[in-house]
Motif scaffolding. Structure first.
Motif, short mmCIF file in Angstrom:
data_model
loop_
_atom_site.label_atom_id
_atom_site.label_comp_id
_atom_site.label_asym_id
_atom_site.label_seq_id
_atom_site.Cartn_x
_atom_site.Cartn_y
_atom_site.Cartn_z
N ALA A 58 0.84 -1.19 0.00
CA ALA A 58 0.00 0.00 0.00
C ALA A 58 0.88 1.25 0.00
O ALA A 58 1.82 1.36 0.77
N ALA A 59 0.55 2.16 -0.87
CA ALA A 59 1.24 3.45 -0.88
C ALA A 59 0.69 4.30 0.24
O ALA A 59 -0.37 4.02 0.81
N GLU A 60 1.40 5.36 0.58
CA GLU A 60 0.96 6.23 1.65
C GLU A 60 -0.45 6.74 1.35
O GLU A 60 -0.75 7.19 0.24
N GLY A 61 -1.34 6.62 2.32
CA GLY A 61 -2.71 7.08 2.18
C GLY A 61 -3.66 6.03 1.60
O GLY A 61 -4.86 6.23 1.61
N GLU A 62 -3.13 4.93 1.08
CA GLU A 62 -3.97 3.86 0.56
C GLU A 62 -4.35 2.88 1.66
O GLU A 62 -3.64 2.75 2.66
N ARG A 63 -5.45 2.19 1.44
CA ARG A 63 -5.90 1.17 2.39
C ARG A 63 -5.03 -0.08 2.24
O ARG A 63 -4.74 -0.53 1.14
N GLN A 91 -4.26 -3.93 2.15
CA GLN A 91 -4.99 -5.15 1.85
C GLN A 91 -4.44 -6.26 2.73
O GLN A 91 -3.28 -6.65 2.61
N ARG A 113 -0.06 -9.66 -0.14
CA ARG A 113 0.65 -8.77 -1.06
C ARG A 113 2.15 -8.96 -0.81
O ARG A 113 2.60 -9.01 0.33
#
Length: 93
Positions: free
Chosen positions: A4-9, A11, A27
């Motif tokens: 996950a990139a910064e700010g993404e949820r 998984q 992942r």
């Protein structure tokens, strides 16, 4: 560590049991050389002192699927209850 990139949820890892087979999906980015991914299993949820290591990225090279997920199959799941976890650690510098 989980793609996950910064700010993404984030998984979370997925577990599935079908008959006598157990699979654990997560992942995985093999280009992150400073991280070690381990899938561990135990028959006792309260005791992780000697888990069975099903996958260790430091010693096993498995490519993820094109969508960035790696599927690890427990080759010999114990009968009854079995607990799994994904352990991600950073290599010491």
């Amino acid at each position: 560590a989980l793609g996950a990139a910064e700010g993404e949820r984030v998984q979370l890892p997925l577990f599935a049991k079908d008959g006598g087979s157990a699979t654990f999906r997560f992942r995985y980015d093999p280009s992150l050389f400073d991280l070690i991914y381990q899938v561990e299993a135990t028959d006792d949820l309260t005791d992780w002192s000697d888990p069975v290591v099903i996958f260790n990225s430091a010693s096993t090279l498995l490519p993820p699927s094109p969508d960035g997920w790696l599927t690890v199959t427990d080759p010999a799941p114990a009968p009854g209850r079995r607990f799994y976890r994904l352990r991600v650690s950073r290599l010491a510098e």
